[in-house]
Design an enzyme around this catalytic site. Structure first.
Site, PDB file in Angstrom:
ATOM      1  N   GLU A  87      -5.531  -4.748  10.544  1.00  0.00           N
ATOM      2  CA  GLU A  87      -4.472  -3.761  10.752  1.00  0.00           C
ATOM      3  C   GLU A  87      -4.736  -2.991  12.042  1.00  0.00           C
ATOM      4  O   GLU A  87      -5.491  -2.000  12.034  1.00  0.00           O
ATOM      5  CB  GLU A  87      -4.435  -2.775   9.583  1.00  0.00           C
ATOM      6  CG  GLU A  87      -4.119  -3.417   8.257  1.00  0.00           C
ATOM      7  CD  GLU A  87      -3.428  -2.440   7.315  1.00  0.00           C
ATOM      8  OE1 GLU A  87      -2.336  -2.762   6.863  1.00  0.00           O
ATOM      9  OE2 GLU A  87      -3.970  -1.348   7.080  1.00  0.00           O
ATOM     10  N   LYS A 124       0.112   4.344  -0.301  1.00  0.00           N
ATOM     11  CA  LYS A 124      -0.467   5.568   0.270  1.00  0.00           C
ATOM     12  C   LYS A 124      -0.202   6.749  -0.683  1.00  0.00           C
ATOM     13  O   LYS A 124      -0.261   6.567  -1.895  1.00  0.00           O
ATOM     14  CB  LYS A 124       0.100   5.806   1.673  1.00  0.00           C
ATOM     15  CG  LYS A 124       0.008   4.531   2.524  1.00  0.00           C
ATOM     16  CD  LYS A 124       0.326   4.708   3.960  1.00  0.00           C
ATOM     17  CE  LYS A 124       0.208   3.351   4.654  1.00  0.00           C
ATOM     18  NZ  LYS A 124       0.286   3.436   6.087  1.00  0.00           N
ATOM     19  N   HIS A 166      -9.316   1.687   4.918  1.00  0.00           N
ATOM     20  CA  HIS A 166      -8.013   1.782   5.590  1.00  0.00           C
ATOM     21  C   HIS A 166      -8.154   2.755   6.762  1.00  0.00           C
ATOM     22  O   HIS A 166      -8.895   3.743   6.671  1.00  0.00           O
ATOM     23  CB  HIS A 166      -6.952   2.277   4.599  1.00  0.00           C
ATOM     24  CG  HIS A 166      -5.572   2.203   5.177  1.00  0.00           C
ATOM     25  ND1 HIS A 166      -5.082   3.160   6.037  1.00  0.00           N
ATOM     26  CD2 HIS A 166      -4.598   1.263   5.045  1.00  0.00           C
ATOM     27  CE1 HIS A 166      -3.849   2.810   6.406  1.00  0.00           C
ATOM     28  NE2 HIS A 166      -3.538   1.666   5.817  1.00  0.00           N
ATOM     29  N   GLU A 193      -6.409   5.087   7.802  1.00  0.00           N
ATOM     30  CA  GLU A 193      -6.146   6.509   7.497  1.00  0.00           C
ATOM     31  C   GLU A 193      -7.373   7.153   6.846  1.00  0.00           C
ATOM     32  O   GLU A 193      -7.652   8.331   7.053  1.00  0.00           O
ATOM     33  CB  GLU A 193      -4.903   6.629   6.597  1.00  0.00           C
ATOM     34  CG  GLU A 193      -3.634   6.360   7.402  1.00  0.00           C
ATOM     35  CD  GLU A 193      -2.514   5.703   6.627  1.00  0.00           C
ATOM     36  OE1 GLU A 193      -2.499   5.759   5.392  1.00  0.00           O
ATOM     37  OE2 GLU A 193      -1.623   5.106   7.281  1.00  0.00           O
ATOM     38  N   SER A 199       3.439  -2.291  10.186  1.00  0.00           N
ATOM     39  CA  SER A 199       4.887  -2.359  10.417  1.00  0.00           C
ATOM     40  C   SER A 199       5.494  -3.713  10.074  1.00  0.00           C
ATOM     41  O   SER A 199       6.435  -4.156  10.736  1.00  0.00           O
ATOM     42  CB  SER A 199       5.215  -1.955  11.861  1.00  0.00           C
ATOM     43  OG  SER A 199       4.835  -0.615  12.095  1.00  0.00           O
ATOM     44  N   GLY A 225       2.526   2.191  10.607  1.00  0.00           N
ATOM     45  CA  GLY A 225       3.484   3.287  10.442  1.00  0.00           C
ATOM     46  C   GLY A 225       4.222   3.651  11.719  1.00  0.00           C
ATOM     47  O   GLY A 225       4.889   4.684  11.779  1.00  0.00           O
ATOM     48  N   ASN A 228       0.866  -1.173   0.000  1.00  0.00           N
ATOM     49  CA  ASN A 228       0.000   0.000   0.000  1.00  0.00           C
ATOM     50  C   ASN A 228       0.908   1.231   0.000  1.00  0.00           C
ATOM     51  O   ASN A 228       1.516   1.551   1.014  1.00  0.00           O
ATOM     52  CB  ASN A 228      -0.892  -0.030   1.254  1.00  0.00           C
ATOM     53  CG  ASN A 228      -1.674   1.259   1.434  1.00  0.00           C
ATOM     54  OD1 ASN A 228      -1.820   2.039   0.498  1.00  0.00           O
ATOM     55  ND2 ASN A 228      -2.178   1.483   2.644  1.00  0.00           N
TER      56      ASN A 228
HETATM   57  P1  PGA Z   1       2.989   0.158   7.535  1.00  0.00           P
HETATM   58  O1  PGA Z   1       1.542   0.439   6.881  1.00  0.00           O
HETATM   59  O2  PGA Z   1       3.459  -1.164   6.983  1.00  0.00           O
HETATM   60  O3  PGA Z   1       3.839   1.315   7.083  1.00  0.00           O
HETATM   61  O4  PGA Z   1       2.787   0.107   9.005  1.00  0.00           O
HETATM   62  C1  PGA Z   1       0.622  -0.605   6.715  1.00  0.00           C
HETATM   63  C2  PGA Z   1      -0.648  -0.082   6.083  1.00  0.00           C
HETATM   64  O5  PGA Z   1      -1.006   1.073   6.336  1.00  0.00           O
HETATM   65  O6  PGA Z   1      -1.317  -0.796   5.327  1.00  0.00           O
END
Ligand code: PGA
Length: 251
Positions: free
Chosen positions: A167, A11, A95, A97, A213, A173, A9
């Protein structure tokens, strides 16, 4: 045996040129993984979707979001027919976010998921709890509600063809991945909830990813988890070497 599926992903990262450079170095690798039952995918920005969809022969290309309306006065949005026209068949939905910064709810995710299926497309539906909910031991309650509302009105046949990504928001992140015990516990719970809502056969077919992560240094710890069928990877999917390294650890 379920396939494994690993999706990067991106983003709001990478220009079209950068996305093209990445896929040039990545697509053949995706072919070698397919031969081993592992599907690789990338969810780039809307702008790079068409270029990648044309270029990628073996990498699944997914959108990061869709609007549920066919068309209309929705400034700044992208419709499902627009995505289908450029050969996109998957979209991430809900997601964290999008839920946090763009007010998406379980109900709005449900509308998007239903609209995708109505157009023969497939969702990658993200669920997961906040740190506060995790500390209050409410993870399962939160995830159950996200599933009950998010999947409402779907048939078993639809659900067995979708991907659910667990998640935990506190791990996205942050560099702080959920341990394999936590991730497996919730992914197993997701499968049990699908069994309750549908039946055993649907629960055995649906693909469940862990995300948060995931990186080359920790991916190994999830490999023995029965209910984790792959990963949604943010930061570690941005550099082709790192993403390949992460995947090589799974092969
Ligand atoms: P990350 O993001 O691996 O940077 O923690 C995962 C995601 O948002 O799908």
């Amino acid at each position: 045996m379920r396939n494994k599926i690993i999706i990067g992903n991106w983003k709001m990262h990478k220009t079209i040129e950068e996305a093209n450079d990445f896929i040039n170095e990545f697509d053949d690798f995706a072919l070698s993984c397919r031969d081993k039952g592992i599907v690789l995918g990338i969810a780039p920005s809307f702008l790079s979707l068409e270029a990648l969809s044309v270029k990628a022969k073996y990498t699944l290309i997914a959108a990061q979001n869709v609007n549920e309306h066919e068309d209309g006065a929705f400034t700044g949005e992208v419709s499902i027919p627009m995505l289908k026209e450029i050969g996109i068949h998957y979209s991430i939905i809900g997601h964290s976010e999008r839920r946090t910064y763009f007010n998406e709810s379980n109900e709005s995710c449900n509308l998007k998921i239903r609209a995708l299926f109505a157009n023969s497309m497939f969702p990658i539906y993200c669920v997961g709890e906040t740190l506060k909910e995790y500390e209050a031991k409410k993870s399962k309650d939160v995830v159950k509600q996200q599933l009950e509302i998010g999947l409402s009105g779907l048939t078993g046949e639809q659900v067995e063809n979708m991907i659910i990504a667990y998640e935990p928001i506190w791990s996205i992140g942050t560099g702080k991945n959920a341990s394999h015990e936590i991730a497996e516990d919730i992914c197993k719970f997701i499968r049990e909830t699908i069994k309750e809502l549908y039946n055993q056969s649907v629960s055995e077919k649906v693909l469940i990813q862990y995300g948060g992560s995931v990186k080359p240094e920790n991916v190994q710890e999830y490999l023995s988890c029965e209910n984790i069928d792959g990963f949604l990877v943010g930061g570690a999917s941005l550099k082709v070497e790192t993403f390949k390294e992460l995947i090589k650890d799974i092969l």
